[in-house]
Design an enzyme around this catalytic site. Structure first.
Site, mmCIF file in Angstrom:
data_model
loop_
_atom_site.group_PDB
_atom_site.id
_atom_site.type_symbol
_atom_site.label_atom_id
_atom_site.label_comp_id
_atom_site.label_asym_id
_atom_site.label_seq_id
_atom_site.Cartn_x
_atom_site.Cartn_y
_atom_site.Cartn_z
ATOM 1 N N LYS A 112 38.373 48.994 47.359
ATOM 2 C CA LYS A 112 37.608 49.507 46.217
ATOM 3 C C LYS A 112 38.191 50.808 45.688
ATOM 4 C CE LYS A 112 34.326 46.365 46.012
ATOM 5 N NZ LYS A 112 34.223 45.455 44.850
ATOM 6 N N LYS A 192 40.658 33.705 42.152
ATOM 7 C CA LYS A 192 39.328 33.180 42.431
ATOM 8 C C LYS A 192 38.500 33.191 41.149
ATOM 9 C CE LYS A 192 35.382 34.082 45.511
ATOM 10 N NZ LYS A 192 34.871 34.981 46.578
ATOM 11 N N LYS A 195 33.862 35.854 36.528
ATOM 12 C CA LYS A 195 33.464 36.157 35.155
ATOM 13 C C LYS A 195 34.285 37.324 34.610
ATOM 14 C CE LYS A 195 29.204 35.733 34.260
ATOM 15 N NZ LYS A 195 27.744 35.856 34.152
#
Length: 324
Positions: A112, A192, A195
């Protein structure tokens, strides 16, 4: 007495085929065997979400898809994380017994940081503690996960174990229920389904929209012409046939390798099978969407039921920590 399952998912709005195949179908199947608690984790979303203007719509749309897919508020507790504020209090209390070193070595934290170097916030570091609070607040014994998520659950187990050692037996150590979470590639055939990446197919699309999206899918990159033999094992369209058209999968593979079926034909057939499989879901979704207040009622009732469990757990925790 049934064992209790807990699982949470970030509010990403309308769900796509990857969500449906990877998590939602599993949630639905667990309802008859377990006492299920399913949560839309909006506080977790804030660790990476800087624009919250669409958060409430995403929550509504996500729950709409969950219900349409078969989650039953009479069988499961369905609610929004922040609607049961005890989880934030337990998060704070658990943070007092969680070594910082445990958190800094979590692989996803390092990932992250690379993805959002401009927003390395305190909540991002403490994410695993809040995740642990989500699970142990409801004294869940089982957490459905894929193998890639086992390290996160093991950390939750370690935090629960440390609390129990310090203050007495309080939380069951949550056990993993290893579940098949298929890796559904997006229409680009590389990443993967997501959206955010724009390579998804939402389950609530109309049949026409679904067909249009599927027809944009990248297939076997080595197959340049209709007469070229294909390699279905590297084609995501073929992989999706495995989920929506399993009875014809072997035959499609043979035809593809022999160049007896083209990519356009293969995608057209896949779109038909997806649309056929989703007819009941889309009909239920349309009926639920016509009753917007129903979603609010489901979430309010779920939060009320979850709060009963949460209140009892938090009281026990505070007593054992000497706060009551």
């Amino acid at each position: 007495m049934k064992k209790r399952v807990f699982s949470g998912a970030r509010p990403t709005g309308r769900q796509h085929l990857g969500n449906y195949l990877g998590a939602i179908q599993n949630y639905v199947s667990l309802q008859d065997e377990y006492d299920c608690v399913y949560c839309i984790v909006d506080i977790h979303a804030l660790t990476t979400l800087e624009d919250t203007s669409g958060l409430q719509k995403n929550i509504h749309d996500m729950m709409l898809d969950w219900l349409a897919a078969g989650l039953d508020p009479k069988k499961s507790i369905l609610f929004v994380q922040s609607h049961v504020p005890e989880v934030m209090e337990l998060h704070t209390l658990l943070s007092m017994v969680t070594p910082v070193g445990w958190l800094l070595r979590v692989p996803t934290f390092k990932e992250k940081i690379k993805l959002q170097p401009q927003n390395v916030n305190y909540g991002l570091v403490g994410y695993p503690v809040l995740m642990t609070a989500d699970i142990v607040l409801y004294k869940a014994e089982v957490v459905p996960v894929g193998e890639d998520q086992l390290p996160h659950l093991e950390l939750a187990r370690e935090i629960a174990r440390r609390f129990n050692n310090l203050f007495g037996d309080t939380f069951p150590e949550p056990q993993a229920k290893l579940t098949s979470f298929p890796m559904v590639l997006g229409l680009d055939g590389k990443e993967k389904m997501s959206k955010q990446l724009g390579n998804d197919v939402e389950i609530a699309l109309s049949p026409e929209e679904t067909t249009k999206r599927v027809m944009t899918a990248v297939t076997d990159p080595a197959r340049k012409f209709r007469d070229d033999p294909g390699h279905p094992e590297v084609c995501n369209v073929y992989a999706l046939h495995g989920h929506f058209n399993a009875e014809q999968l072997e035959d499609i593979g043979k035809q593809c390798r022999a160049a007896k079926i083209g990519c356009v034909e293969c995608k057209t057939l896949l779109a038909e099978k997806i649309n056929s499989a989703l007819v009941p879901l889309r009909e239920r979704r349309a009926a639920l969407a016509a009753k917007p207040e129903y979603i609010k009622e489901v979430l309010a009732d779920g939060a009320k039921r979850a709060s009963v469990i949460a209140g009892e757990t938090l009281k026990e925790v505070k007593q054992k920590m000497g706060l009551l």
